[in-house]
Design an enzyme around this catalytic site. Sequence first.
Site, PDB file in Angstrom:
ATOM      1  N   ASP A  47      -6.714  21.942 -12.956  1.00  0.00           N
ATOM      2  CA  ASP A  47      -5.292  21.962 -13.140  1.00  0.00           C
ATOM      3  C   ASP A  47      -4.561  20.535 -13.515  1.00  0.00           C
ATOM      4  O   ASP A  47      -5.075  19.568 -12.864  1.00  0.00           O
ATOM      5  CB  ASP A  47      -4.702  22.082 -11.735  1.00  0.00           C
ATOM      6  CG  ASP A  47      -3.381  22.236 -11.608  1.00  0.00           C
ATOM      7  OD1 ASP A  47      -2.646  23.258 -11.496  1.00  0.00           O
ATOM      8  OD2 ASP A  47      -2.679  21.209 -11.609  1.00  0.00           O
ATOM      9  N   TYR A  52       1.431  14.102 -15.915  1.00  0.00           N
ATOM     10  CA  TYR A  52       0.154  13.482 -15.178  1.00  0.00           C
ATOM     11  C   TYR A  52      -0.264  12.310 -16.121  1.00  0.00           C
ATOM     12  O   TYR A  52      -0.872  11.441 -16.009  1.00  0.00           O
ATOM     13  CB  TYR A  52      -0.855  14.395 -14.863  1.00  0.00           C
ATOM     14  CG  TYR A  52      -0.708  15.399 -13.963  1.00  0.00           C
ATOM     15  CD1 TYR A  52       0.627  15.324 -13.129  1.00  0.00           C
ATOM     16  CD2 TYR A  52      -1.446  16.173 -13.359  1.00  0.00           C
ATOM     17  CE1 TYR A  52       0.893  16.143 -12.014  1.00  0.00           C
ATOM     18  CE2 TYR A  52      -1.229  17.128 -12.292  1.00  0.00           C
ATOM     19  CZ  TYR A  52      -0.251  17.018 -11.725  1.00  0.00           C
ATOM     20  OH  TYR A  52       0.105  18.079 -10.780  1.00  0.00           O
ATOM     21  N   LYS A  77       1.948  22.085 -16.822  1.00  0.00           N
ATOM     22  CA  LYS A  77       3.248  22.204 -16.382  1.00  0.00           C
ATOM     23  C   LYS A  77       4.318  21.699 -17.320  1.00  0.00           C
ATOM     24  O   LYS A  77       4.052  20.461 -17.787  1.00  0.00           O
ATOM     25  CB  LYS A  77       3.324  21.425 -15.102  1.00  0.00           C
ATOM     26  CG  LYS A  77       2.167  22.355 -14.085  1.00  0.00           C
ATOM     27  CD  LYS A  77       2.168  21.342 -12.727  1.00  0.00           C
ATOM     28  CE  LYS A  77       0.848  22.038 -12.076  1.00  0.00           C
ATOM     29  NZ  LYS A  77      -0.044  21.036 -12.228  1.00  0.00           N
ATOM     30  N   HIS A 110       7.316  22.701 -13.589  1.00  0.00           N
ATOM     31  CA  HIS A 110       6.674  21.917 -12.673  1.00  0.00           C
ATOM     32  C   HIS A 110       7.654  21.844 -11.448  1.00  0.00           C
ATOM     33  O   HIS A 110       6.830  21.563 -10.265  1.00  0.00           O
ATOM     34  CB  HIS A 110       6.622  20.526 -13.036  1.00  0.00           C
ATOM     35  CG  HIS A 110       5.598  19.836 -12.439  1.00  0.00           C
ATOM     36  ND1 HIS A 110       4.847  18.583 -13.075  1.00  0.00           N
ATOM     37  CD2 HIS A 110       5.236  19.771 -11.140  1.00  0.00           C
ATOM     38  CE1 HIS A 110       3.977  18.231 -12.211  1.00  0.00           C
ATOM     39  NE2 HIS A 110       3.955  18.875 -11.031  1.00  0.00           N
TER      40      HIS A 110
END
Length: 272
Positions: A47, A52, A77, A110
Amino acid sequence: MNLLKETFTLNNGIGIHKIGLGTWQSAPEDAYNATRYALKNGYLHIDTAYVYGNQREIGQAIKDSGIDRAKLFITSKIPAEWKTYEESIKAIDESLEQLGVDYIDLMLIHAPRPWSEMFEYPIVNRYYEENSEMWRALEDAYKIGKLKSIGVSNFDVDDLEHLLEKATVTPAVNQIIYHIGNTNPEVLEFCQKNGILVEGYSPIATGRLLGNEKIEAIAQKYNKSIPQICIRYLLEKNILPLPKSIHENYIIQNADVYFSIDKDDMDYLDSL
């Protein structure tokens, strides 16, 4: 038995592995190593997210693993701040490029609101129309095969109800924070009633549950660690846990949760 090979079935018939490796707050090099450790030790579900900043490294670790892409389940996301159709398509296409894959198994919105507004109360703007536009982009990418499944993250019941009014595809997943001491029964009940799988991130409360004496007593009873109890707690509720670690020994331990927690102990953990 190996839980890493077991799957939940999403509402579109696709299997999703019951435990995934979370990579939130993992620096690029750490994300590469964690993904490599996870894949080496039997994980098949990774994931990540556009924001990120570690998708290229995760994609490289997947490539370096030599594992057949078809055996893996990869989640990403769309940034919570990107609220238009066009921005959503951009996030999907750039995530495909960064990960170095032809399709993403699960793509999520998200969050229903930009992060700067997610914890403001009362809520001023619910972004219902914007989320519908994001969802239309996800549906379009889903229909042409760029995405195998689509869903949301951090959505409450109100957000979900308004999204479902215009959606032609029901979200497969709602990924929310869920751990002992911070549960969300209303969202869980709504999702399970509507065939939406709940995924729980931060199942160990980003480490805050470590050293908790009440959970430690339960862990000793089962001869398990606190993280293993926390992860199993979610599985007992048919919630998919996404534990995060960058250390190989903990990544291995986090998947060693093939046991059951008694109902009385679950009720006790619920009460904390």
